[in-house]
Scaffold this motif. Structure first.
Motif, PDB file in Angstrom:
ATOM      1  N   ILE A 146       9.140  12.860  -7.321  1.00  0.00           N
ATOM      2  CA  ILE A 146       9.989  12.499  -8.447  1.00  0.00           C
ATOM      3  C   ILE A 146      10.066  13.677  -9.408  1.00  0.00           C
ATOM      4  O   ILE A 146       9.236  14.581  -9.374  1.00  0.00           O
ATOM      5  N   ILE A 147      11.073  13.653 -10.243  1.00  0.00           N
ATOM      6  CA  ILE A 147      11.312  14.725 -11.198  1.00  0.00           C
ATOM      7  C   ILE A 147      10.543  14.430 -12.479  1.00  0.00           C
ATOM      8  O   ILE A 147      10.456  13.275 -12.914  1.00  0.00           O
ATOM      9  N   LEU A 148       9.993  15.480 -13.076  1.00  0.00           N
ATOM     10  CA  LEU A 148       9.243  15.354 -14.318  1.00  0.00           C
ATOM     11  C   LEU A 148      10.078  14.606 -15.359  1.00  0.00           C
ATOM     12  O   LEU A 148      11.243  14.898 -15.552  1.00  0.00           O
ATOM     13  N   GLY A 149       9.473  13.615 -15.996  1.00  0.00           N
ATOM     14  CA  GLY A 149      10.175  12.817 -16.998  1.00  0.00           C
ATOM     15  C   GLY A 149      10.708  11.503 -16.450  1.00  0.00           C
ATOM     16  O   GLY A 149      11.140  10.644 -17.205  1.00  0.00           O
ATOM     17  N   GLU A 150      10.703  11.348 -15.129  1.00  0.00           N
ATOM     18  CA  GLU A 150      11.161  10.114 -14.514  1.00  0.00           C
ATOM     19  C   GLU A 150       9.957   9.275 -14.088  1.00  0.00           C
ATOM     20  O   GLU A 150       8.824   9.753 -14.069  1.00  0.00           O
ATOM     21  N   SER A 151      10.228   8.034 -13.734  1.00  0.00           N
ATOM     22  CA  SER A 151       9.191   7.183 -13.171  1.00  0.00           C
ATOM     23  C   SER A 151       9.810   6.388 -12.035  1.00  0.00           C
ATOM     24  O   SER A 151      11.030   6.259 -11.939  1.00  0.00           O
ATOM     25  N   THR A 152       8.964   5.870 -11.188  1.00  0.00           N
ATOM     26  CA  THR A 152       9.430   5.055 -10.069  1.00  0.00           C
ATOM     27  C   THR A 152       8.416   3.942  -9.857  1.00  0.00           C
ATOM     28  O   THR A 152       7.264   4.050 -10.269  1.00  0.00           O
ATOM     29  N   GLU A 153       8.870   2.867  -9.227  1.00  0.00           N
ATOM     30  CA  GLU A 153       7.947   1.757  -8.992  1.00  0.00           C
ATOM     31  C   GLU A 153       8.049   1.259  -7.561  1.00  0.00           C
ATOM     32  O   GLU A 153       9.090   1.358  -6.919  1.00  0.00           O
ATOM     33  N   LYS A 154       6.939   0.745  -7.094  1.00  0.00           N
ATOM     34  CA  LYS A 154       6.849   0.126  -5.769  1.00  0.00           C
ATOM     35  C   LYS A 154       5.963  -1.101  -5.902  1.00  0.00           C
ATOM     36  O   LYS A 154       5.265  -1.270  -6.905  1.00  0.00           O
ATOM     37  N   THR A 155       5.979  -1.935  -4.874  1.00  0.00           N
ATOM     38  CA  THR A 155       5.166  -3.138  -4.899  1.00  0.00           C
ATOM     39  C   THR A 155       4.398  -3.296  -3.588  1.00  0.00           C
ATOM     40  O   THR A 155       4.762  -2.701  -2.575  1.00  0.00           O
ATOM     41  N   PHE A 156       3.344  -4.071  -3.662  1.00  0.00           N
ATOM     42  CA  PHE A 156       2.670  -4.531  -2.452  1.00  0.00           C
ATOM     43  C   PHE A 156       2.244  -5.968  -2.705  1.00  0.00           C
ATOM     44  O   PHE A 156       2.200  -6.419  -3.848  1.00  0.00           O
ATOM     45  N   THR A 157       1.986  -6.700  -1.631  1.00  0.00           N
ATOM     46  CA  THR A 157       1.639  -8.108  -1.784  1.00  0.00           C
ATOM     47  C   THR A 157       0.211  -8.361  -1.307  1.00  0.00           C
ATOM     48  O   THR A 157      -0.288  -7.689  -0.404  1.00  0.00           O
ATOM     49  N   ILE A 158      -0.397  -9.331  -1.958  1.00  0.00           N
ATOM     50  CA  ILE A 158      -1.721  -9.816  -1.559  1.00  0.00           C
ATOM     51  C   ILE A 158      -1.551 -11.295  -1.235  1.00  0.00           C
ATOM     52  O   ILE A 158      -1.112 -12.072  -2.092  1.00  0.00           O
ATOM     53  N   GLN A 159      -1.848 -11.661   0.004  1.00  0.00           N
ATOM     54  CA  GLN A 159      -1.703 -13.046   0.445  1.00  0.00           C
ATOM     55  C   GLN A 159      -3.091 -13.671   0.593  1.00  0.00           C
ATOM     56  O   GLN A 159      -3.947 -13.154   1.309  1.00  0.00           O
ATOM     57  N   ASN A 160      -3.300 -14.787  -0.090  1.00  0.00           N
ATOM     58  CA  ASN A 160      -4.552 -15.527   0.027  1.00  0.00           C
ATOM     59  C   ASN A 160      -4.428 -16.449   1.236  1.00  0.00           C
ATOM     60  O   ASN A 160      -3.668 -17.398   1.225  1.00  0.00           O
ATOM     61  N   VAL A 161      -5.176 -16.169   2.284  1.00  0.00           N
ATOM     62  CA  VAL A 161      -5.131 -16.998   3.485  1.00  0.00           C
ATOM     63  C   VAL A 161      -6.296 -17.981   3.506  1.00  0.00           C
ATOM     64  O   VAL A 161      -6.541 -18.637   4.516  1.00  0.00           O
ATOM     65  N   SER A 162      -7.003 -18.099   2.389  1.00  0.00           N
ATOM     66  CA  SER A 162      -8.113 -19.041   2.260  1.00  0.00           C
ATOM     67  C   SER A 162      -7.593 -20.400   1.816  1.00  0.00           C
ATOM     68  O   SER A 162      -6.477 -20.525   1.322  1.00  0.00           O
TER      69      SER A 162
END
Length: 181
Positions: free
Chosen positions: A29-45
């Motif tokens: 990314i270019i200085l001064g910018e921001s970016t976002e991503k996600t991940f998931t957590i699944q409770n299988v209990s």
């Protein structure tokens, strides 16, 4: 006195993450910018599970002392058989290609600990030249050593003495722009 014989099966909390390998690359990314991503957590209990994201190791930090990776939420309780999404915002305030964090998804009494690996680079222009050095996730003890190496490209004499040629990679597209081409 009364004696009671109890029988049962013990259960432990268990979660799955997506992506399964835990690798989240924010790219360039270019200085001064921001970016976002996600991940998931699944409770299988079959019961609620509380988690907390703990930083095990980090790379270069921002000059402003503000964290380069912001996690939302950093802790939460996930209901039984439910999923939560964690948003990560990458906001570097300096030019560097060594932004990374290794996070532990800390869940009390878990057997198989899950980790998330965050990586990102920041440049002041969309095009730049740098020496190609592939990033490898080394053992955590090695990653705990903070360092910034001077540009080896500027030291032409040592490269000639060693008789080696430096490999240069020209980067001119951000990841999301490359997908559009």
């Amino acid at each position: 006195m009364v004696s009671v014989l109890l029988k049962g099966i013990g259960v432990r909390p268990e979660v799955k993450i997506d992506p399964e390998d835990g690798l989240i690359n924010f790219g360039n990314i270019i200085l001064g910018e921001s970016t976002e991503k996600t991940f998931t957590i699944q409770n299988v209990s079959s019961f609620p599970v509380s988690f907390k994201l703990e930083k095990l190791v980090d790379g270069v930090t921002n000059k402003s002392k503000q964290l380069p990776f912001t996690l939302m939420p950093a802790e939460k309780t996930i209901p039984a058989n439910d999923t939560t999404t964690v948003k990560i915002v990458f906001t570097p305030d300096q030019i560097n290609d060594q932004f990374f964090e290794v996070l532990l998804i800390d869940i009390p009494n878990q057997i198989n600990a899950k980790r998330v690996y965050l990586r990102g680079q920041c440049y002041n222009r969309q095009m730049g030249i740098r020496e190609f050095t592939p990033f490898e996730w080394r053992p955590l003890d090695e990653l705990k050593k903070r360092y910034e190496e001077p540009l080896a490209l500027l030291d032409h004499n040592s490269a000639q003495k060693e008789g080696t040629r430096r490999r240069i990679v020209l980067e001119y597209l951000r990841d999301e722009d490359a997908l559009k081409v």
